[in-house]
Design a protein around this motif. Structure first.
Motif, short mmCIF file in Angstrom:
data_model
loop_
_atom_site.label_atom_id
_atom_site.label_comp_id
_atom_site.label_asym_id
_atom_site.label_seq_id
_atom_site.Cartn_x
_atom_site.Cartn_y
_atom_site.Cartn_z
N UNK A 136 0.84 -1.21 0.00
CA UNK A 136 0.00 0.00 0.00
C UNK A 136 0.87 1.25 0.00
N UNK A 137 1.93 1.25 0.79
CA UNK A 137 2.81 2.42 0.84
C UNK A 137 3.50 2.65 -0.51
N UNK A 138 4.01 1.58 -1.10
CA UNK A 138 4.74 1.74 -2.36
C UNK A 138 3.81 2.10 -3.53
N UNK A 139 2.71 1.38 -3.70
CA UNK A 139 1.88 1.65 -4.89
C UNK A 139 1.21 3.02 -4.83
N UNK A 140 1.03 3.56 -3.63
CA UNK A 140 0.42 4.88 -3.54
C UNK A 140 1.42 6.02 -3.73
N UNK A 141 2.66 5.82 -3.29
CA UNK A 141 3.64 6.92 -3.35
C UNK A 141 4.55 6.85 -4.56
N UNK A 154 0.04 11.63 -3.09
CA UNK A 154 -0.94 10.65 -3.58
C UNK A 154 -2.02 11.36 -4.42
N UNK A 155 -2.46 12.52 -3.93
CA UNK A 155 -3.54 13.23 -4.63
C UNK A 155 -3.06 13.83 -5.96
N UNK A 156 -1.75 14.07 -6.06
CA UNK A 156 -1.22 14.71 -7.28
C UNK A 156 -0.66 13.69 -8.27
N UNK A 157 -0.92 12.42 -8.07
CA UNK A 157 -0.36 11.38 -8.95
C UNK A 157 -0.75 11.60 -10.40
N UNK A 158 0.17 11.23 -11.30
CA UNK A 158 -0.13 11.30 -12.74
C UNK A 158 -0.85 10.02 -13.19
N UNK A 159 -0.45 8.89 -12.61
CA UNK A 159 -1.06 7.61 -12.97
C UNK A 159 -1.98 7.15 -11.84
N UNK A 160 -3.06 6.45 -12.18
CA UNK A 160 -3.88 5.87 -11.10
C UNK A 160 -3.04 4.86 -10.33
N UNK A 161 -3.37 4.68 -9.06
CA UNK A 161 -2.71 3.65 -8.25
C UNK A 161 -2.97 2.29 -8.91
#
Lengths: 392, 392
Positions: free
Chosen positions: B76-81, B219-226
């Protein structure tokens, strides 16, 4: 800010899951915790696999519970079978079909979406037309028992189409396992996932999955690594593998698995066919009682799930107020509508240990009281008599 | 093939986890199951968040248990950040550092690997040199308490370096929470995950996580979806969000959460500082007893985890045979070595409810008996006396 121990009341759970958990299963949860590599625990894991093969009606070697809820079981099927660039035909007739699309796109694949009216089954004729139209589909995905609408699709026909057009099938059997026939080998389904908290009447948190040899071959021949480490079946198989050495992957949820084991022992004791028959009979009783109260079903007869009854909220009756009334006065939970059906329907579960005449009587009585409270004339006694007569 | 109910024996768990589960927690597991949207259950979820903030020593709003084991918390930590193309500096001083690398590469990112000898702490000097050398690192990841080796790293110094070089920190606190100081806010850690089955003495299967405001902004500013739907914090937050409306995401593992809640209530009752002090004292006692038996520690003094003691298997003593002897004769579990330490070491856990003098006495007595059995002269009484004297 001292927070104290939590002591929940006893509720009767007749929503879309979790269902009532049998006391034998609650009792199993609190048994002494073993180490997850203890030989006795590994023996229990092997028994759980055997029992799950029975519940799925399969001899698939890769049959085990994922250590997380049904949505993780869904994700396990997609991330293992689907690779970037693949095309997946997804049948959408409720919330869980749309969730499948989310899974496909997050794998970097393309979802071809086939919509059906919510509250109806997936139509095999439309599916075959789509399979004919697109010759590069890798996977056909559909929901066997749509928990959001109460519709039962013809999984046998759909898996047959997958075989005919040489695509893999992914089947959501979260709500179907143990409640209606689910014959993985006979239907030649490739990847099937379920949940512990529906017709198995276990606590939520585990997701049984099974993969056919064809699916395993596809997983082993992948070009890209599975994007999830936690859900990579190559690694999970090393942990749950038959006999021999266990390769440490994650720490299994030991006590939750005691509960699943017990629920599967109980299913074996009752017999699958008897469990299906019980769900069907209780649905007949409930339907007779609801009809007596003047309540209409959303799903056409013949496509209804016995274990999940979606009914229209009668005109003039308040959705939230009624559900609160049932909870406050009868400790009885029923489910709200989801998605496009929110506010329009209730979902009444008759899953596993909840599929009992006592529950149906309680529900009809409580619902009649809630409706009377809101000025709707209703006769609980007649409804209960109708329910009892229907299964005499 | 009738399979019957599973009745495990009572073991004493002194391996790397699960640890002994307190009877109060086992009792909580079997309480009546509530629906996962029941207002009373939601109230318990809110309490669990509050209690977890205390255990993490944080005021981070995004603090909750992931509905799956610690390896899912890591994921969860890695795929979100982490996004494709990112660079992550990963410190590897044991098995769980290598697992972090797997997570980074499966996110389509690049792992810059910094190795340290197994059984030693991560060296902040080397980490700072790497942060200086690479100016495009997004995340620094390390294991606070390496369960595979028993080494404790200086998380405060490492999180400080992350802030100094303006990178995010991901901290594996699976084995540290509740056993040694873990001060998320004071150390300004960005994403921290733990496990239920170590120093919280709960059953395995849940992974508490916390994310700083800076991490949430990323997390909120990600370019790709999680890439994981199940572990997408944007969606999980909607389910666990403070007060108000719960957006259905997955079905929470209701009864497992009863157990976590109870374990956190117990931690609050004891007080974090007292729990840390208890683990330290029991380690001192165990170390004195083991030294009296002539057994050597793998990790240098000053870098040792009190709750996980890695010791060399004495020359001439058989690894598997000894562990089997302890299990068969004393219902006592200790851990084997992992990775490069397999066959060379044992891992003795003193986690949570296992960190008690009774357990230490049992272990010293049983280990001395196992060694005598294999022709190694050992004096249990002196070892026990040394352990007791060490904490007098």
């Amino acid at each position: 800010m001292a927070i104290s121990s939590f002591h929940p009341p006893v509720r009767t759970l007749m929503g879309p899951g979790p269902s009532d958990v049998h006391p034998r299963i609650l009792d199993a949860l609190g048994r002494p915790t073993l180490g997850h590599l203890d030989p006795l625990f590994i023996g229990m894991m092997d028994e759980t696999k055997t029992l799950l093969k029975y519940a799925f009606q399969t001899s698939n070697e890769l049959t085990l519970p994922i250590s997380a809820p049904g949505s993780a079981g869904m994700e396990a099927c997609f991330v293992n079978l689907v690779e970037p660039g693949d095309k997946v035909l997804v049948c959408v007739n409720g919330v869980f079909g749309t969730r499948m699309i989310e899974n496909v796109t997050r794998c970097g694949a393309t979802a071809i979406r086939l919509d059906f009216p919510w509250g109806t089954a997936v139509d095999p004729v439309a599916v075959e037309a789509a399979l004919k139209e697109h010759d590069d589909i890798k996977v056909l995905a559909f929901v066997h028992a749509e928990t959001s609408t109460g519709a039962l699709s013809d999984a046998q026909a759909l898996c047959g189409l997958a075989k005919k057009y040489q695509v893999l099938s992914i089947v959501d059997a979260v709500t179907s396992m143990g409640g209606v026939p689910l014959l993985v080998d006979e239907w030649q389904a490739d990847a099937v996932y379920s949940g512990s908290q529906k017709c198995l009447s276990c606590t939520p948190g585990l997701s049984p999955v099974t993969f056919s040899d064809a699916a395993v071959a596809v997983i082993k021949a992948r070009k890209h690594p599975v994007q999830s480490w936690f859900l990579d079946m190559n690694l999970i198989l090393g942990y749950w593998g038959e006999g021999g050495k266990r390769a440490y992957h994650h720490t299994a949820p030991v006590n939750a698995l005691y509960g699943l084991h017990e629920s599967l022992v109980m299913l074996q004791e009752e017999g699958l066919e008897n469990a299906w028959q019980r769900h069907a009979a209780m649905h007949t009783a409930l339907a007779a009682g609801l009809e007596s109260l003047g309540i209409q079903f959303v799903v056409p007869a013949g496509q209804r799930l016995p274990q999940l009854n979606t009914i229209y909220i009668p005109e003039g009756i308040d959705d939230a107020k009624t559900r609160q009334y049932l909870l406050a006065n009868y400790d009885l939970e029923i489910g709200a509508g989801l998605g496009v059906l929110a506010g329009k329907v209730w979902r009444i579960g008759l899953m596993g240990y909840s599929a009992r005449m006592e529950n149906i009587i309680l529900l009809l009585n409580a619902l009649a009281a809630a409706m009377s409270e809101q000025g709707y004339s209703s006769d609980a006694a007649s409804a209960i008599a109708a329910a009892e007569a229907a299964v005499d």
